[in-house]
Motif scaffolding. Sequence first.
Motif, PDB file in Angstrom:
ATOM      1  N   ASN A 170       0.841  -1.180   0.000  1.00 47.62           N
ATOM      2  CA  ASN A 170       0.000   0.000   0.000  1.00 47.62           C
ATOM      3  C   ASN A 170       0.886   1.243   0.000  1.00 47.62           C
ATOM      4  OD1 ASN A 170      -1.845   2.011   0.462  1.00 47.62           O
ATOM      5  ND2 ASN A 170      -2.854   0.966   2.151  1.00 47.62           N
ATOM      6  N   ALA A 171       0.539   2.242  -0.773  1.00 45.40           N
ATOM      7  CA  ALA A 171       1.340   3.459  -0.844  1.00 45.40           C
ATOM      8  C   ALA A 171       1.309   4.245   0.454  1.00 45.40           C
ATOM      9  CB  ALA A 171       0.845   4.341  -1.985  1.00 45.40           C
ATOM     10  N   MET A 172       0.316   4.016   1.288  1.00 40.78           N
ATOM     11  CA  MET A 172       0.181   4.763   2.527  1.00 40.78           C
ATOM     12  C   MET A 172       0.865   4.088   3.716  1.00 40.78           C
ATOM     13  SD  MET A 172      -1.375   7.340   1.474  1.00 40.78           S
ATOM     14  CE  MET A 172      -1.801   8.158   2.974  1.00 40.78           C
ATOM     15  N   GLN A 173       1.517   2.972   3.478  1.00 42.76           N
ATOM     16  CA  GLN A 173       2.183   2.288   4.575  1.00 42.76           C
ATOM     17  C   GLN A 173       3.660   2.129   4.271  1.00 42.76           C
ATOM     18  OE1 GLN A 173      -0.051  -1.366   4.517  1.00 42.76           O
ATOM     19  NE2 GLN A 173       1.576  -2.474   3.520  1.00 42.76           N
ATOM     20  N   SER A 174       4.463   2.081   5.310  1.00 50.15           N
ATOM     21  CA  SER A 174       5.892   1.922   5.107  1.00 50.15           C
ATOM     22  C   SER A 174       6.301   0.464   5.197  1.00 50.15           C
ATOM     23  CB  SER A 174       6.673   2.735   6.144  1.00 50.15           C
ATOM     24  OG  SER A 174       6.353   2.280   7.442  1.00 50.15           O
ATOM     25  N   GLY A 175       5.541  -0.358   5.887  1.00 47.31           N
ATOM     26  CA  GLY A 175       5.874  -1.769   6.044  1.00 47.31           C
ATOM     27  C   GLY A 175       5.418  -2.591   4.860  1.00 47.31           C
ATOM     28  N   ARG A 176       5.806  -3.862   4.891  1.00 44.88           N
ATOM     29  CA  ARG A 176       5.446  -4.767   3.804  1.00 44.88           C
ATOM     30  C   ARG A 176       4.556  -5.894   4.318  1.00 44.88           C
ATOM     31  NH1 ARG A 176       8.104  -5.569  -0.765  1.00 44.88           N
ATOM     32  NH2 ARG A 176       8.347  -7.767  -0.269  1.00 44.88           N
ATOM     33  N   ALA A 177       3.660  -5.586   5.241  1.00 46.20           N
ATOM     34  CA  ALA A 177       2.794  -6.602   5.831  1.00 46.20           C
ATOM     35  C   ALA A 177       1.864  -7.188   4.773  1.00 46.20           C
ATOM     36  CB  ALA A 177       1.973  -6.000   6.969  1.00 46.20           C
ATOM     37  N   ARG A 178       1.720  -8.487   4.797  1.00 46.02           N
ATOM     38  CA  ARG A 178       0.825  -9.256   3.908  1.00 46.02           C
ATOM     39  C   ARG A 178       1.139  -9.115   2.429  1.00 46.02           C
ATOM     40  NH1 ARG A 178      -4.926  -7.687   5.992  1.00 46.02           N
ATOM     41  NH2 ARG A 178      -3.885  -5.722   6.262  1.00 46.02           N
ATOM     42  N   THR A 179       2.327  -8.633   2.063  1.00 47.61           N
ATOM     43  CA  THR A 179       2.667  -8.551   0.651  1.00 47.61           C
ATOM     44  C   THR A 179       3.256  -9.859   0.142  1.00 47.61           C
ATOM     45  OG1 THR A 179       4.835  -7.636   1.159  1.00 47.61           O
ATOM     46  CG2 THR A 179       3.063  -6.069   0.708  1.00 47.61           C
ATOM     47  N   ASP A 180       3.499 -10.815   1.041  1.00 46.05           N
ATOM     48  CA  ASP A 180       4.009 -12.108   0.611  1.00 46.05           C
ATOM     49  C   ASP A 180       2.881 -13.075   0.263  1.00 46.05           C
ATOM     50  OD1 ASP A 180       3.163 -12.160   3.232  1.00 46.05           O
ATOM     51  OD2 ASP A 180       4.606 -13.698   3.839  1.00 46.05           O
ATOM     52  N   ARG A 181       1.627 -12.692   0.493  1.00 47.17           N
ATOM     53  CA  ARG A 181       0.473 -13.548   0.217  1.00 47.17           C
ATOM     54  C   ARG A 181       0.069 -13.443  -1.252  1.00 47.17           C
ATOM     55  NH1 ARG A 181      -0.936 -16.917   3.766  1.00 47.17           N
ATOM     56  NH2 ARG A 181      -2.456 -16.203   5.226  1.00 47.17           N
TER      57      ARG A 181
END
Length: 93
Positions: free
Chosen positions: A12-23
């Motif tokens: 998400n462009a509004m977040q700095s982390g990479r949560a749930r991007t491996d799904r």
Amino acid sequence: MPAARIYQRPKNAMQSGRARTDRWVVEFEQTERQIPDPLTGWAGHANTDSQVRMTFPTLEAARAYADREGLTYHVVPAPERKLKLQAYADNFR
């Protein structure tokens, strides 16, 4: 049989982390045109398959599900990560 799309969720462009991007996500494509509701004006249709979104831990698991259910699918490759490395001092040049 409905067609499905398998893709990896982007960051998400509004977040700095990479949560749930491996799904990996299996999403059904729309098969019919949306029509506006006469009362509310919202677009919709009777087929609810396009509202279904399932997540899987790996691409192989998503493909296995689509094969097991007899779905025709296409895999959208994950976008390449581009790192923009710069120093803080570059902001003042």
